[in-house]
Design an enzyme around this catalytic site. Structure first.
Site, PDB file in Angstrom:
ATOM      1  N   TRP A   1     -17.206  -6.331 -12.730  1.00 56.59           N
ATOM      2  CA  TRP A   1     -16.310  -6.938 -11.749  1.00 56.59           C
ATOM      3  C   TRP A   1     -17.136  -7.762 -10.758  1.00 56.59           C
ATOM      4  O   TRP A   1     -18.173  -7.302 -10.291  1.00 56.59           O
ATOM      5  CB  TRP A   1     -15.527  -5.861 -11.009  1.00 56.59           C
ATOM      6  CG  TRP A   1     -14.408  -6.392 -10.166  1.00 56.59           C
ATOM      7  CD1 TRP A   1     -14.432  -6.649  -8.829  1.00 56.59           C
ATOM      8  CD2 TRP A   1     -13.095  -6.759 -10.619  1.00 56.59           C
ATOM      9  NE1 TRP A   1     -13.222  -7.148  -8.411  1.00 56.59           N
ATOM     10  CE2 TRP A   1     -12.378  -7.229  -9.494  1.00 56.59           C
ATOM     11  CE3 TRP A   1     -12.458  -6.730 -11.866  1.00 56.59           C
ATOM     12  CZ2 TRP A   1     -11.053  -7.658  -9.574  1.00 56.59           C
ATOM     13  CZ3 TRP A   1     -11.148  -7.158 -11.940  1.00 56.59           C
ATOM     14  CH2 TRP A   1     -10.455  -7.612 -10.806  1.00 56.59           C
TER      15      TRP A   1
ATOM     16  N   HIS B   1     -14.314   3.363 -17.353  1.00 59.80           N
ATOM     17  CA  HIS B   1     -14.437   4.218 -16.173  1.00 59.80           C
ATOM     18  C   HIS B   1     -13.066   4.670 -15.702  1.00 59.80           C
ATOM     19  O   HIS B   1     -12.040   4.214 -16.203  1.00 59.80           O
ATOM     20  CB  HIS B   1     -15.157   3.475 -15.033  1.00 59.80           C
ATOM     21  CG  HIS B   1     -14.386   2.305 -14.511  1.00 59.80           C
ATOM     22  ND1 HIS B   1     -14.399   1.063 -15.123  1.00 59.80           N
ATOM     23  CD2 HIS B   1     -13.557   2.171 -13.449  1.00 59.80           C
ATOM     24  CE1 HIS B   1     -13.630   0.226 -14.451  1.00 59.80           C
ATOM     25  NE2 HIS B   1     -13.098   0.884 -13.430  1.00 59.80           N
TER      26      HIS B   1
ATOM     27  N   ASP C   1     -10.554   5.446 -12.194  1.00 63.94           N
ATOM     28  CA  ASP C   1     -10.277   5.329 -10.764  1.00 63.94           C
ATOM     29  C   ASP C   1      -9.578   6.596 -10.305  1.00 63.94           C
ATOM     30  O   ASP C   1      -8.571   7.016 -10.909  1.00 63.94           O
ATOM     31  CB  ASP C   1      -9.337   4.156 -10.470  1.00 63.94           C
ATOM     32  CG  ASP C   1      -9.998   2.809 -10.616  1.00 63.94           C
ATOM     33  OD1 ASP C   1     -11.212   2.764 -10.875  1.00 63.94           O
ATOM     34  OD2 ASP C   1      -9.281   1.797 -10.467  1.00 63.94           O
TER      35      ASP C   1
ATOM     36  N   HIS D   1      -9.890   5.681  -4.532  1.00 65.07           N
ATOM     37  CA  HIS D   1     -10.336   4.291  -4.667  1.00 65.07           C
ATOM     38  C   HIS D   1      -9.559   3.362  -3.723  1.00 65.07           C
ATOM     39  O   HIS D   1     -10.145   2.445  -3.144  1.00 65.07           O
ATOM     40  CB  HIS D   1     -10.168   3.857  -6.119  1.00 65.07           C
ATOM     41  CG  HIS D   1     -10.761   2.521  -6.450  1.00 65.07           C
ATOM     42  ND1 HIS D   1     -11.875   2.006  -5.819  1.00 65.07           N
ATOM     43  CD2 HIS D   1     -10.390   1.582  -7.361  1.00 65.07           C
ATOM     44  CE1 HIS D   1     -12.162   0.813  -6.311  1.00 65.07           C
ATOM     45  NE2 HIS D   1     -11.272   0.533  -7.247  1.00 65.07           N
TER      46      HIS D   1
ATOM     47  N   HIS E   1      -2.906  -1.274  -7.742  1.00 62.98           N
ATOM     48  CA  HIS E   1      -3.667  -0.048  -7.488  1.00 62.98           C
ATOM     49  C   HIS E   1      -2.928   0.872  -6.512  1.00 62.98           C
ATOM     50  O   HIS E   1      -2.854   2.091  -6.725  1.00 62.98           O
ATOM     51  CB  HIS E   1      -5.054  -0.386  -6.924  1.00 62.98           C
ATOM     52  CG  HIS E   1      -6.068  -0.733  -7.956  1.00 62.98           C
ATOM     53  ND1 HIS E   1      -6.328  -2.024  -8.345  1.00 62.98           N
ATOM     54  CD2 HIS E   1      -6.917   0.047  -8.690  1.00 62.98           C
ATOM     55  CE1 HIS E   1      -7.280  -2.041  -9.258  1.00 62.98           C
ATOM     56  NE2 HIS E   1      -7.659  -0.796  -9.487  1.00 62.98           N
TER      57      HIS E   1
ATOM     58  N   GLU F   1      -9.803   2.573 -16.831  1.00 62.56           N
ATOM     59  CA  GLU F   1     -10.009   1.136 -16.980  1.00 62.56           C
ATOM     60  C   GLU F   1     -11.184   0.878 -17.919  1.00 62.56           C
ATOM     61  O   GLU F   1     -12.056   1.728 -18.093  1.00 62.56           O
ATOM     62  CB  GLU F   1     -10.276   0.492 -15.618  1.00 62.56           C
ATOM     63  CG  GLU F   1      -9.084   0.626 -14.662  1.00 62.56           C
ATOM     64  CD  GLU F   1      -9.370   0.142 -13.256  1.00 62.56           C
ATOM     65  OE1 GLU F   1      -8.450  -0.392 -12.615  1.00 62.56           O
ATOM     66  OE2 GLU F   1     -10.527   0.310 -12.777  1.00 62.56           O
TER      67      GLU F   1
END
Length: 214
Positions: free
Chosen positions: A19, A53, A55, A59, A163, A175
């Protein structure tokens, strides 16, 4: 992989896509047998949201649960892979026909799996979950949502909003999946993040096996 398991994680390697503004990924061999050392030891440098990964609510939710508080049932058990045709975003209209129920673990397969992972350059136009679709999923009280690129929310829009809708509803997020070798349908899922105490996310390994297969 034995036992019918399909690895839907992306390999973590130096220079891989990440990202924008997140830390670059570097894996360096500090101690190496070929240099006369007795063993090999690597040093890892990367962000918590590297590759495949998870979240945690923390987060985006100030007092949300951290990744080490993940309940195992969130990411171990039955899961459904849903194919998305829309090339821009996941929208409520496309989700309605799937009769999504409370407690489900839903993984979305989009064009990202075939296209976005081919390059180490970040794809700004990846398929994401729209704010409205995130609200739809929250209303149906799903347990876990997985996507096949680096964020459930878009890069150009709905990043924060999506989110907030998912994590604010207590939905756990996976994700960075690669579902290119997976057909839509019912599966068994195993996905466990590294147990980083107090962290908002962590790299994970994710596996699928066709439901009923042993």
């Amino acid at each position: 992989m034995g036992g019918g398991w399909i690895d839907i994680s992306v390999p973590v390697q130096s220079g891989m896509v990440h990202w924008p503004k997140d830390p670059e990924i570097k894996i360096e061999r500090l101690i190496e047998i070929t240099r006369g050392d007795v063993c090999n030891v690597s040093h890892l440098s990367m962000g918590a949201h590297t590759g495949t990964h998870m979240d945690a609510p923390l987060h985006f939710i100030a007092k949300g649960k951290s990744i080490d508080e993940l309940p195992f049932e969130a990411t171990i058990g039955s899961a459904r892979v849903i194919q998305i045709a829309d090339k821009e975003s996941i929208k409520p209209g496309e989700l309605g026909v799937h009769r999504i129920k409370a407690g489900e673990r839903i993984l979305f397969k989009t064009r990202n799996s075939e296209q976005s992972w081919r390059s180490n350059e970040f794809d700004e136009d990846f398929v994401y979950i729209s704010k409205e679709a995130a609200e739809f999923l929250a209303e149906r009280k799903v347990r876990t949502v997985g996507v096949d690129y680096l964020s459930v929310g878009g890069y150009k829009r709905d990043g924060v909003e999506t989110h907030h809708a998912l994590l604010g509803a207590g939905i756990w997020v996976i994700e960075g999946l690669n579902l290119s070798k997976v057909k839509p349908g019912e599966y068994e899922l195993i996905c466990l993040p590294i147990k980083l105490q107090g962290a908002e996310g962590a790299p994970a390994r994710a596996l699928l096996r066709k439901a009923g297969k042993r």
